[in-house]
Enzyme design. Structure first.
Site, PDB file in Angstrom:
ATOM      1  N   PHE A 107       0.847  -1.192   0.000  1.00 32.79           N
ATOM      2  CA  PHE A 107       0.000   0.000   0.000  1.00 32.79           C
ATOM      3  C   PHE A 107       0.889   1.251   0.000  1.00 32.79           C
ATOM      4  CE2 PHE A 107      -2.481   3.205   2.461  1.00 32.79           C
ATOM      5  CZ  PHE A 107      -3.424   3.450   1.487  1.00 32.79           C
ATOM      6  N   HIS A 181      -1.033  -5.493   7.773  1.00 33.63           N
ATOM      7  CA  HIS A 181      -1.869  -6.621   7.328  1.00 33.63           C
ATOM      8  C   HIS A 181      -1.759  -7.809   8.285  1.00 33.63           C
ATOM      9  CE1 HIS A 181      -1.563  -5.505   2.717  1.00 33.63           C
ATOM     10  NE2 HIS A 181      -2.037  -4.513   3.450  1.00 33.63           N
ATOM     11  N   GLN A 204      -7.186   1.057  10.371  1.00 33.00           N
ATOM     12  CA  GLN A 204      -8.104   1.640   9.381  1.00 33.00           C
ATOM     13  C   GLN A 204      -9.247   0.636   9.148  1.00 33.00           C
ATOM     14  OE1 GLN A 204      -7.985   0.243   6.064  1.00 33.00           O
ATOM     15  NE2 GLN A 204      -9.488   1.632   5.184  1.00 33.00           N
ATOM     16  N   ARG A 236       6.241  16.949  23.642  1.00 29.82           N
ATOM     17  CA  ARG A 236       6.428  17.001  25.095  1.00 29.82           C
ATOM     18  C   ARG A 236       7.360  15.866  25.542  1.00 29.82           C
ATOM     19  NH1 ARG A 236       0.575  17.998  24.570  1.00 29.82           N
ATOM     20  NH2 ARG A 236       0.201  20.142  25.224  1.00 29.82           N
ATOM     21  N   ARG A 253      -2.388  11.389  18.799  1.00 31.11           N
ATOM     22  CA  ARG A 253      -2.872  10.461  19.820  1.00 31.11           C
ATOM     23  C   ARG A 253      -4.152   9.727  19.396  1.00 31.11           C
ATOM     24  NH1 ARG A 253      -1.764  15.513  22.477  1.00 31.11           N
ATOM     25  NH2 ARG A 253      -3.985  15.960  22.474  1.00 31.11           N
TER      26      ARG A 253
HETATM   27  C1  LIG Z   1      -3.306   0.254   5.718  1.00 31.29           C
HETATM   28  C2  LIG Z   1      -1.830   0.205   5.538  1.00 31.29           C
HETATM   29  C3  LIG Z   1      -0.951   1.122   6.145  1.00 31.29           C
HETATM   30  C4  LIG Z   1      -1.386   2.287   6.985  1.00 31.29           C
HETATM   31  O1  LIG Z   1      -2.533   2.866   6.574  1.00 31.29           O
HETATM   32  P1  LIG Z   1      -3.447   3.912   7.379  1.00 31.29           P
HETATM   33  O2  LIG Z   1      -4.634   3.981   6.490  1.00 31.29           O
HETATM   34  O3  LIG Z   1      -2.678   5.179   7.427  1.00 31.29           O
HETATM   35  O4  LIG Z   1      -3.755   3.399   8.737  1.00 31.29           O
HETATM   36  C5  LIG Z   1       0.400   0.927   5.978  1.00 31.29           C
HETATM   37  N1  LIG Z   1       0.881  -0.091   5.256  1.00 31.29           N
HETATM   38  C6  LIG Z   1       0.089  -0.992   4.669  1.00 31.29           C
HETATM   39  C7  LIG Z   1       0.702  -2.123   3.915  1.00 31.29           C
HETATM   40  C8  LIG Z   1      -1.299  -0.861   4.758  1.00 31.29           C
HETATM   41  O5  LIG Z   1      -2.087  -1.750   4.138  1.00 31.29           O
END
Ligand SMILES: *Cc1c(COP(=O)(O)O)cnc(C)c1O
Length: 424
Positions: A107, A181, A204, A236, A253
């Site tokens: 991704f 994953h 996500q 901080r 956070r």
């Molecule tokens: C989902 C994903 C991320 C991080 O994605 P966010 O949408 O920012 O949480 C990072 N690497 C891979 C391989 C992913 O599938």
């Protein structure tokens, strides 16, 4: 006109794409999961009145339990799995003029996080069997400016952590495991995320544990844990005052609500992992019997597969020339949510291929060969982009009968493939 159902195997059987009766009309288990335990946990946070805090009680407990589950000393829950990678890179002191090696089949975030700290992503190829970063390609890409490698445990299958960590030690590289994953996956009996300097996950909406958005880092290095904490909390210091900002951080956070949702899911993780493993075994056997479909192999050292995706190769020649796009459309019409995976090697996405980012900020110039994004030679990645079919993780939470429908649908599409080629 009403459609008359025709059983599979009947010579009159028609694809649901062209008006036949779908194999399935009932949905697979929905995602995100909602349980009484989750809604109760969220309501408790609402009533407690602490909705967000760097060391809120629910966030702190989730960080501790998630880290412990994955065999690490510290956890840091943040707002997503892209920021978690950036915080890991920053905590390791990686930035402009540094190179970070990433796989071409992943991704976007794995590589854009590197640009996010002004370092240069160096794309390398994947291994043909499991689809994870190829250790030989990693070693070949190392230069004096390489500082780190981000192996991705693609689809939930761990990258070769034996070879990657030994190459990293030999060349003095940091390892950040992108386990977005791979919640709960293990390699030789040890949970992923605990092999590298940092492990990073995403929560996500599509991920195997989710709070809508969210992410976490784990590490067993006390100093790195302190640095990462500071970056996620406006710079901080743990022992400092509220309005004392010693370094450039941000507000990254995770909220108490999200932490509560995730804690409830962590309690189900072992159960979900076992269910997905069982479904995948049924698919390995059933789809593996169909000429032209080839489930991806599994390294014997992968002792728990995270199964964010179930992946198999598709060969159009065995389906009378039916394109992969048409094949996945036909499966969808039969009620099976199959998709082609990543469409192109990541370096061919516009952001890289058209260099729509500030290359000067990285300290590199366009003559440097690894920056010739869009034209990199990643033949295995390219093959994966052309041949793979994905089935998403929540489908694997179905019953044995649900999973059998996937095999039935694939057999049906095979039987009617010739009728779809003509229609295409
Ligand atoms: C989902 C994903 C991320 C991080 O994605 P966010 O949408 O920012 O949480 C990072 N690497 C891979 C391989 C992913 O599938």
């Amino acid at each position: 006109m009403p459609v008359v159902p025709t059983p599979v195997g009947d010579s009159a059987v028609r694809s649901a794409l062209v008006g036949g009766t779908p194999v399935r009309t009932t949905p697979f288990p929905s995602w995100p999961p909602v349980s009484d335990a989750m809604t109760r946990a969220v309501a408790e946070v609402a009533e407690a009145g602490v909705w967000s805090a760097a060391d809120g009680p629910v966030k702190t407990r989730f960080e501790r339990e998630f880290a412990e589950y994955h065999g690490a000393r510290h956890g840091l829950a943040v707002c997503n799995g892209t920021i978690s990678l950036e915080i890991a890179l920053k905590s390791l002191g990686i930035g402009s003029r540094d190179e970070v090696i990433v796989p071409g089949y992943t991704f976007l975030a794995t590589a854009t996080a590197v640009l996010g700290v002004n370092a240069l992503p160096i794309f390398v190829d994947i291994d043909p069997e499991f689809g994870c970063l190829d250790p030989a390609a990693l070693e070949a890409a190392i230069t004096p400016r390489t500082r780190a490698v981000i192996p991705v445990h693609l689809a939930g299958h761990p990258a070769d952590l034996d070879r990657i960590t030994s190459i990293a030690v030999k060349h003095g590289l940091a390892v950040i495991e992108d386990a977005a994953h791979a919640h709960g996956a293990s390699w030789r009996g040890q949970r992923v995320g605990s092999f590298g300097d940092f492990g990073s996950w995403s929560f996500q909406a599509s991920k195997n544990m989710t709070s809508g958005e969210g992410g976490i880092l784990v590490t067993s290095d006390d100093a790195l844990a302190d640095k990462a904490w500071s970056f996620h909390h406006c710079g901080r210091a743990r022992q400092g005052e509220w309005y004392d900002h010693g370094i450039l951080g941000g507000n990254y956070r995770l909220t108490e609500f999200q932490s509560a949702l995730l804690l409830a899911q962590l309690a189900n993780l072992d159960h979900d992992l076992a269910r997905r493993e069982r479904s995948a075994a049924i698919l390995d056997e059933g789809l593996g019997r169909i000429d032209g479909l080839a489930p991806l192999a599994r390294d014997p050292r992968c002792t728990t597969h995270g199964y964010h995706l179930y992946q198999f190769r598709y060969d159009p020649d065995a389906f009378g020339g039916l394109s992969r796009a048409r094949f996945t459309e036909a499966l969808q019409a039969e009620g099976i949510p199959a998709t082609p995976g990543y469409a192109v090697p990541l370096d061919r996405q516009g952001v890289f291929a058209e260099r729509r980012f500030d290359l000067r900020a990285t300290g590199y110039d366009p003559d440097y060969p690894p920056t010739r994004y869009g034209t990199l030679d990643l033949p295995v990645t390219e093959r994966f982009c052309a041949e793979l079919v994905w089935i998403p993780q929540h489908v694997l939470l179905g019953s044995d009968d649900d999973i059998a429908d996937i095999v039935t649908a694939a057999e049906k599409v095979k039987a009617v493939a010739h009728t779809l080629v003509d229609a295409a």
